[in-house]
Design a protein around this motif. Structure first.
Motif, short mmCIF file in Angstrom:
data_model
loop_
_atom_site.label_atom_id
_atom_site.label_comp_id
_atom_site.label_asym_id
_atom_site.label_seq_id
_atom_site.Cartn_x
_atom_site.Cartn_y
_atom_site.Cartn_z
N SER A 1 0.84 -1.21 0.00
CA SER A 1 0.00 0.00 0.00
C SER A 1 0.86 1.25 0.00
N VAL A 2 1.89 1.26 0.87
CA VAL A 2 2.72 2.45 0.98
C VAL A 2 3.49 2.65 -0.32
N GLN A 3 4.15 1.58 -0.76
CA GLN A 3 4.96 1.69 -1.98
C GLN A 3 4.09 2.09 -3.18
N PHE B 1 5.99 7.44 3.19
CA PHE B 1 5.07 8.57 3.05
C PHE B 1 4.99 9.28 4.40
N GLY B 2 5.52 10.49 4.44
CA GLY B 2 5.59 11.19 5.72
C GLY B 2 4.54 12.28 5.85
N LEU B 3 3.45 11.94 6.49
CA LEU B 3 2.40 12.94 6.73
C LEU B 3 2.23 13.17 8.24
N THR B 4 2.04 12.09 9.00
CA THR B 4 1.75 12.19 10.44
C THR B 4 2.94 12.81 11.20
N HIS C 1 0.30 15.87 15.35
CA HIS C 1 -0.78 15.99 14.35
C HIS C 1 -1.00 14.67 13.64
N GLY C 2 -1.97 13.88 14.17
CA GLY C 2 -2.29 12.58 13.58
C GLY C 2 -3.58 12.66 12.79
N SER C 3 -4.70 12.66 13.51
CA SER C 3 -6.00 12.74 12.83
C SER C 3 -6.19 14.08 12.13
N LYS D 1 8.38 13.77 11.46
CA LYS D 1 7.25 12.91 11.11
C LYS D 1 7.37 11.65 11.97
N THR D 2 6.25 11.07 12.32
CA THR D 2 6.33 9.84 13.11
C THR D 2 5.31 8.82 12.64
N TRP D 3 5.50 7.58 13.10
CA TRP D 3 4.66 6.46 12.69
C TRP D 3 4.72 6.25 11.18
N ILE D 4 5.91 6.33 10.62
CA ILE D 4 6.02 6.24 9.17
C ILE D 4 6.45 4.83 8.76
N THR D 5 5.51 4.12 8.10
CA THR D 5 5.79 2.76 7.63
C THR D 5 6.98 2.80 6.68
N ASN D 6 7.95 1.93 6.95
CA ASN D 6 9.13 1.74 6.09
C ASN D 6 10.17 2.85 6.17
N SER E 1 1.56 -4.55 17.65
CA SER E 1 0.71 -4.74 16.48
C SER E 1 1.56 -4.46 15.25
N MET E 2 1.20 -5.04 14.12
CA MET E 2 1.94 -4.81 12.87
C MET E 2 3.43 -5.03 13.10
N ARG E 3 3.72 -6.15 13.76
CA ARG E 3 5.12 -6.39 14.11
C ARG E 3 5.97 -6.76 12.89
N GLU F 1 -5.55 -3.87 14.95
CA GLU F 1 -5.59 -2.69 15.83
C GLU F 1 -4.90 -1.49 15.18
N THR F 2 -3.82 -1.76 14.45
CA THR F 2 -3.18 -0.67 13.70
C THR F 2 -4.08 -0.21 12.55
N VAL F 3 -4.61 -1.18 11.82
CA VAL F 3 -5.40 -0.83 10.63
C VAL F 3 -6.65 -0.03 11.03
N TYR G 1 -4.77 3.51 11.63
CA TYR G 1 -4.09 4.30 10.58
C TYR G 1 -4.99 4.51 9.38
N GLU G 2 -4.55 5.43 8.52
CA GLU G 2 -5.34 5.78 7.33
C GLU G 2 -6.72 6.27 7.71
N GLY G 3 -6.79 7.09 8.76
CA GLY G 3 -8.07 7.59 9.26
C GLY G 3 -8.61 6.62 10.28
N THR G 4 -8.73 7.10 11.53
CA THR G 4 -9.25 6.19 12.56
C THR G 4 -10.73 5.91 12.29
N ASP G 5 -11.23 4.90 12.96
CA ASP G 5 -12.66 4.56 12.86
C ASP G 5 -13.51 5.80 13.18
N ASP G 6 -13.10 6.54 14.22
CA ASP G 6 -13.85 7.75 14.60
C ASP G 6 -13.90 8.76 13.46
N ILE G 7 -12.74 8.99 12.85
CA ILE G 7 -12.67 10.02 11.80
C ILE G 7 -13.53 9.61 10.60
N HIS G 8 -13.49 8.34 10.21
CA HIS G 8 -14.34 7.91 9.08
C HIS G 8 -15.82 8.00 9.45
#
Ligand code: FAD
Length: 387
Positions: free
Chosen positions: A93-95, A128-131, A135-137, A159-164, A207-209, A360-362, A365-372
């Motif tokens: 997904s990231v790549q 992909f460095g956004l978070t 500033h997360g959500s 930036k933090t929590w950046i996959t890869n 999670s997402m180990r 739990e990560t999914v 990330y990519e918008g929490t359940d609350d945000i969606h």
């Protein structure tokens, strides 16, 4: 494999080939070792070029050596990869959606020529460095800045929590261009070997180990003007990438749920208690029926999303609904599947608890359940609960 409403009977020959190839790849190259990688907190690095060879990165885009498949084939691929592990699908997904897509959609010809073939083949890895730490959500609150000078731009921020990020060659960094009126958000291609870039790994995840996650530190990092993505300005840049990735997640999590369900179904038929298989108990059948129904509902949303995307009618709110719903399904199903496996269910010998922890990560990330939830609420009512 669970396909209760025979959705797969509508697949084209090409889509079936993509699904079968990805399924075989996961069975042969992922499943044998993924439990060990999960325990050790490592990503199976040897699979990065193999996934490139098989065309698993940005399969729905064309040119520059990319496969140019349809949207349903892209979804099916994500589904099969996440049946292996959410970490594997996150890599793709990231790549694909978060690095190749923005370069493909918003990059200059020189950027496309330099990066797309290398990223598509897995020879280079992107992130992909956004978070940011604060500033997360609400990524539009970002504090990372880009300031223009005679030679290009100087980037500062973190930036933090950046996959890869710890294994990436290039980062798509979103920053505020403080030299321009209104400080618009712009995308920068930042090679990770530039002076001032650090990419510390985040350890101790539960999670997402089997996925590498890190930070990106930017301390007076100089990039030339040619490294700015010229085709986009403002939050629609990063948000359009996220819509692509979330489409893949809505499909992917169905794979994780299906894989956990298949383990539970097999186990229920094999495991004897009180003189016969536990699958004969009505309580267990109730759990299996509920899991199968939930997965089928998630499959229906995923397939419909692909139809809308293919014909150009997909709205980001549709994606929010499917991401939210399908991740909820995966969360419930993986937990119930774990339950069916009794004590054995808490080991890495079986997939449900590993999937359950990943989800739990999914969910976040990519918008929490609350945000969606709020995105759907705003679409229904016309009233924004948050800006
Ligand atoms: P917060 O935004 O602080 O949220 C905390 C809680 O508050 C959540 O439950 C949230 O739903 C709730 N909340 C927030 N705002 C509201 C509101 N308005 N109304 C109601 N509730 C609200 N980011 C990247 O840029 N690139 C990546 O590659 C990437 N990979 C990741 C990999 C992993 C393993 C993880 C865990 C995260 C990754 N992320 C990445 C970051 C991810 O997108 C963020 O964690 C996510 O956006 C949530 O931000 P936060 O963690 O700061 O939580």
């Amino acid at each position: 494999m669970l396909d209760y409403l025979e959705l797969e009977s509508d697949l084209t020959g090409e889509e079936k080939l993509v699904r079968d190839e990805a399924r075989r790849f996961v069975e042969e190259q992922v499943k044998p070792d993924i439990g060990d990688h999960f325990e050790q907190g490592t990503f199976p690095m040897d699979l990065i070029p193999k996934m490139g060879e098989l065309g698993f990165y940005a399969p729905n885009l064309d040119g520059y050596g990319l496969p140019g498949l349809g949207e349903r084939a892209y979804g099916l691929l994500m589904q099969e990869l996440e049946a292996g592990d959410s970490g594997l699908r996150s890599m793709a997904s990231v790549q694909g959606s978060l690095v190749i897509y923005p370069i493909h959609a918003f990059g200059s010809e020189a950027q496309k020529d330099e990066w797309l073939p290398a990223l598509g083949s897995g020879e280079a890895v992107g992130c992909f460095g956004l978070t940011e730490p604060q500033h997360g959500s609400n990524p539009s609150g970002m504090e990372t800045t880009a300031e223009k000078d005679a030679d290009g731009y100087v980037l500062n921020g973190s930036k933090t929590w950046i996959t890869n990020s710890p294994i990436a060659d290039v980062a798509v960094v979103w920053a505020r261009d403080v030299s321009a009126d209104g400080s618009p958000v712009r995308g920068f291609l930042v090679e990770t070997d530039r002076d001032g870039v650090t990419t510390n790994k985040i350890e101790d995840k539960l999670s997402m180990r089997a996925s590498v996650t890190g930070e990106i530190g930017l301390d007076d990092v100089r990039v030339p003007e040619e490294n700015v993505l010229p085709g986009v300005e403002g939050m629609k840049g990063p948000l359009s990438c996220l819509t692509q990735a979330r489409f893949g997640i809505a499909w992917g999590v169905v794979g994780a749920a299906r894989d956990a369900f298949e383990d539970a179904l097999q186990y229920a038929k094999d495991r004897d208690q009180f003189g016969g298989p536990i699958a004969r108990f009505q309580l267990q059948q109730g759990k299996l029926a509920e899991m199968a129904t939930q997965i089928t509902n998630a499959q229906l949303q995923a397939h419909r999303l692909a139809e809308l995307k293919q014909r150009g009618d997909l709205r980001h709110q549709h994606v929010s609904m499917a991401k939210r719903h399908n991740v909820r399904v995966a969360r419930d199903v993986t937990r119930t599947a774990r339950e069916v496996l009794g004590g054995n269910g808490i080991t890495t010998d079986y997939s449900p608890m590993r999937h359950m922890e990943n989800i739990e990560t999914v969910y976040t990330y990519e918008g929490t359940d609350d945000i969606h939830t709020l995105v759907i609420g705003a679409d229904l009512t016309g009233i924004e609960a948050f800006e």
